[in-house]
Design an enzyme around this catalytic site. Sequence first.
Site, PDB file in Angstrom:
ATOM      1  N   TYR A 118      10.660   1.051  45.764  1.00 39.05           N
ATOM      2  CA  TYR A 118      12.356   0.962  45.756  1.00 39.05           C
ATOM      3  C   TYR A 118      12.842  -0.555  45.090  1.00 39.05           C
ATOM      4  O   TYR A 118      12.060  -1.393  44.834  1.00 39.05           O
ATOM      5  CB  TYR A 118      13.114   1.166  46.533  1.00 39.05           C
ATOM      6  CG  TYR A 118      12.615   0.632  47.975  1.00 39.05           C
ATOM      7  CD1 TYR A 118      12.909  -0.350  48.096  1.00 39.05           C
ATOM      8  CD2 TYR A 118      11.733   1.353  48.798  1.00 39.05           C
ATOM      9  CE1 TYR A 118      12.726  -1.098  49.606  1.00 39.05           C
ATOM     10  CE2 TYR A 118      11.585   1.159  50.011  1.00 39.05           C
ATOM     11  CZ  TYR A 118      12.144  -0.623  49.979  1.00 39.05           C
ATOM     12  OH  TYR A 118      11.393  -0.385  51.353  1.00 39.05           O
ATOM     13  N   ARG A 133      21.346 -34.023  40.008  1.00 37.37           N
ATOM     14  CA  ARG A 133      21.451 -33.242  41.344  1.00 37.37           C
ATOM     15  C   ARG A 133      20.606 -31.938  41.399  1.00 37.37           C
ATOM     16  O   ARG A 133      19.957 -31.740  39.921  1.00 37.37           O
ATOM     17  CB  ARG A 133      22.778 -32.496  41.419  1.00 37.37           C
ATOM     18  CG  ARG A 133      23.278 -31.570  39.617  1.00 37.37           C
ATOM     19  CD  ARG A 133      24.048 -30.746  40.069  1.00 37.37           C
ATOM     20  NE  ARG A 133      24.773 -29.654  38.926  1.00 37.37           N
ATOM     21  CZ  ARG A 133      25.992 -29.526  39.277  1.00 37.37           C
ATOM     22  NH1 ARG A 133      26.931 -30.427  39.341  1.00 37.37           N
ATOM     23  NH2 ARG A 133      26.192 -28.210  37.748  1.00 37.37           N
ATOM     24  N   ASP A 159      31.027 -37.363  56.074  1.00 41.46           N
ATOM     25  CA  ASP A 159      30.044 -36.605  57.700  1.00 41.46           C
ATOM     26  C   ASP A 159      28.971 -36.280  57.447  1.00 41.46           C
ATOM     27  O   ASP A 159      28.867 -35.891  58.745  1.00 41.46           O
ATOM     28  CB  ASP A 159      31.595 -35.409  57.494  1.00 41.46           C
ATOM     29  CG  ASP A 159      31.033 -34.600  56.242  1.00 41.46           C
ATOM     30  OD1 ASP A 159      31.286 -35.335  55.009  1.00 41.46           O
ATOM     31  OD2 ASP A 159      32.258 -33.536  55.923  1.00 41.46           O
ATOM     32  N   LYS A 196       0.370  -1.689   0.215  1.00 44.14           N
ATOM     33  CA  LYS A 196       0.402  -0.411   0.189  1.00 44.14           C
ATOM     34  C   LYS A 196       0.964   1.565   0.451  1.00 44.14           C
ATOM     35  O   LYS A 196       0.655   2.437  -1.046  1.00 44.14           O
ATOM     36  CB  LYS A 196      -0.556   0.014   1.718  1.00 44.14           C
ATOM     37  CG  LYS A 196      -1.996  -1.416   1.392  1.00 44.14           C
ATOM     38  CD  LYS A 196      -2.886  -1.178   2.346  1.00 44.14           C
ATOM     39  CE  LYS A 196      -2.319  -1.701   3.399  1.00 44.14           C
ATOM     40  NZ  LYS A 196      -3.424  -1.768   4.859  1.00 44.14           N
ATOM     41  N   THR A 197       1.930   1.494   0.684  1.00 45.37           N
ATOM     42  CA  THR A 197       2.647   2.241   1.284  1.00 45.37           C
ATOM     43  C   THR A 197       3.990   2.933   1.019  1.00 45.37           C
ATOM     44  O   THR A 197       4.762   3.742   0.699  1.00 45.37           O
ATOM     45  CB  THR A 197       1.921   2.643   2.278  1.00 45.37           C
ATOM     46  OG1 THR A 197       2.920   2.058   3.410  1.00 45.37           O
ATOM     47  CG2 THR A 197       0.551   3.451   2.713  1.00 45.37           C
ATOM     48  N   ASP A 229       3.261  -6.487  10.438  1.00 44.41           N
ATOM     49  CA  ASP A 229       3.355  -5.611   9.616  1.00 44.41           C
ATOM     50  C   ASP A 229       4.453  -4.762   8.375  1.00 44.41           C
ATOM     51  O   ASP A 229       6.100  -5.323   9.131  1.00 44.41           O
ATOM     52  CB  ASP A 229       2.942  -4.295  10.396  1.00 44.41           C
ATOM     53  CG  ASP A 229       2.568  -3.640   9.317  1.00 44.41           C
ATOM     54  OD1 ASP A 229       2.782  -3.010   8.466  1.00 44.41           O
ATOM     55  OD2 ASP A 229       1.845  -2.117   9.946  1.00 44.41           O
ATOM     56  N   ILE A 230       4.661  -5.025   7.296  1.00 45.83           N
ATOM     57  CA  ILE A 230       5.838  -3.939   6.603  1.00 45.83           C
ATOM     58  C   ILE A 230       6.127  -2.715   5.901  1.00 45.83           C
ATOM     59  O   ILE A 230       6.967  -2.437   6.715  1.00 45.83           O
ATOM     60  CB  ILE A 230       5.789  -5.352   5.530  1.00 45.83           C
ATOM     61  CG1 ILE A 230       5.939  -6.212   5.186  1.00 45.83           C
ATOM     62  CG2 ILE A 230       6.992  -4.214   4.284  1.00 45.83           C
ATOM     63  CD1 ILE A 230       6.938  -7.354   6.201  1.00 45.83           C
ATOM     64  N   HIS A 273      13.482 -15.048  52.069  1.00 51.46           N
ATOM     65  CA  HIS A 273      14.140 -14.301  51.479  1.00 51.46           C
ATOM     66  C   HIS A 273      14.643 -15.625  50.446  1.00 51.46           C
ATOM     67  O   HIS A 273      15.949 -15.263  50.217  1.00 51.46           O
ATOM     68  CB  HIS A 273      15.618 -14.175  52.869  1.00 51.46           C
ATOM     69  CG  HIS A 273      14.835 -12.577  53.439  1.00 51.46           C
ATOM     70  ND1 HIS A 273      14.918 -11.008  52.784  1.00 51.46           N
ATOM     71  CD2 HIS A 273      15.024 -12.999  55.021  1.00 51.46           C
ATOM     72  CE1 HIS A 273      14.080 -10.692  54.272  1.00 51.46           C
ATOM     73  NE2 HIS A 273      15.048 -11.444  55.630  1.00 51.46           N
ATOM     74  N   LYS A 306      13.937   8.861  12.062  1.00 50.96           N
ATOM     75  CA  LYS A 306      14.464   9.045  11.238  1.00 50.96           C
ATOM     76  C   LYS A 306      14.901  10.553  10.945  1.00 50.96           C
ATOM     77  O   LYS A 306      15.841  11.101  11.281  1.00 50.96           O
ATOM     78  CB  LYS A 306      15.118   8.494  10.230  1.00 50.96           C
ATOM     79  CG  LYS A 306      17.052   8.871   9.944  1.00 50.96           C
ATOM     80  CD  LYS A 306      17.202   7.598   8.059  1.00 50.96           C
ATOM     81  CE  LYS A 306      18.533   8.206   8.302  1.00 50.96           C
ATOM     82  NZ  LYS A 306      19.282   7.089   7.310  1.00 50.96           N
TER      83      LYS A 306
END
Length: 510
Positions: free
Chosen positions: A213, A506, A464, A64-65, A124-125, A273, A136
């Site tokens: 924060y 693991r 241990d 189109k454009t 869209d292209i 935590h 730009k």
Amino acid sequence: MKRRALFSVSDKTGVVEFARRVAALGYEVISTGGTQAALEAAGVPVVNVSKITGFPECLDGRLKTLHPVVHGGILAIRGNPDHMAQLELLGIEPIDLVVINLYPFKQTILKEGVQLEEAIENIDIGGPTMIRAAAKNWQDVAVIVDPADYAPVIEDLESGTLTAEKKFALAAKVFEHTAHYDALISNYIQRVIGADFPECLTLTFEKQQDMRYGENPHQNAVFYREVGGLEGTLAEAEQLHGKELSFNNIHDAAGAIALLKEFSGPCAVAVKHANPCGVGLGVSIAEGYRNAYDADPVSIFGGIVALNRTCDVETAREISKIFVEIVIAPAYTPEALELLMEKQNTRVLLLENIAELPCAYELDMKKVAGGLLVQTLDRLDTAETKVVTKKAPDAGELEALSFAWKVCKHVKSNAIVLAKAGRTVGIGPGQLNRVGALKIAVDMAGEDAAGAVMASDAFFPFADCVELAAKAGITAIMQPGGSIRDADSIEACDKLGVAMVFTGMRHFKH
């Protein structure tokens, strides 16, 4: 020289009123397809783009454009005499305002059962080409991609105060918009071809909310949400009560939800935590919560509680006995919600599909300075369990070991989880050595360590841990195996009458 504005929008929110006021300022409005029809229906004078290009729309609207008359009118630098002379020679008139938003690619791929062909047709292209050209040439062309900008821009146009600085900000928004759009396309196609780890990874997220924060008050923070695949995630939760979520709230709550998904029966998870401090199962959600609370009555205070069943009044009454930062559940009875909302500082979140498993293409990512670590999710429970000791765990111990092993997956390494039927009794997270983690877990469990089972996220390099576990009264151990000194641990178990099962995999979590 007359001023011209080009309109072509998929999202038509507010476009008619905006175009009407633009036309009232003396702009010639150029448009295409559905946008042209909407403007004409509202009585806004419009010129079809084919009339200025002299070339019809074709290929079912794919073309189109994409024409020099359009792009030359956008890209020409008004202060460049050569550019303006070329426009005059070629019979091209400048375009001063570009109002475009792109084909709804995101909305298309989020539809259930969408086919590749439909997704492709919504790439869209011409739109990206025009808005990039306008951005730009931002000093001469104002470009709008967000309907939220219609009101401030028209006010500036009407008052003559649309400054270069404001036009540059609009241009910046274009490149943010096209980068997001192209990333969605790239990620969708990568998923279609099954590429988990492409050579170039482009991620895109949408801003959900500002944080008061970050981890600490001197850090700024924002929460961004992914596009798609949000089912059962915190990004979909609805906050019913309490002050806004903090950075740490979101991080911890996401961990609680991830652990909760390991279990199908009534389950409660308490997190503090970024580590679980209590996990409980039960025949009811109230029993599950009591088991999670009893696992560590100290650490749960000020923590986060996630439930995978409707929070009833019995459960809410138990939770309300202490202060928790957040309660998350798939539903609340009216009485339970009323009770929880009496706690002014407790945030109450509703996540209806909290049990939904992560989508197939979900990845685990960790940002490090200078890069990004990306991996598939740790989805497996065990590879192939193997009893390696003379004594085999009984049915009850096996059930408790499986439970502890699932919890272990969500505890920071080095991780040790002690459990009895239906609940954790001690968790040792994130220590520099495994013995230290076990000591913490045993100390937390106290008398409950006797008769408990133990899961370790990685192998034992020495005997241990076995010796310490047996001394505390632990009766069975589940660990990955794979150490060159596995024989030492097995021998210690046989000597001390402890059953040991190797998982063959693991669960490191860093």
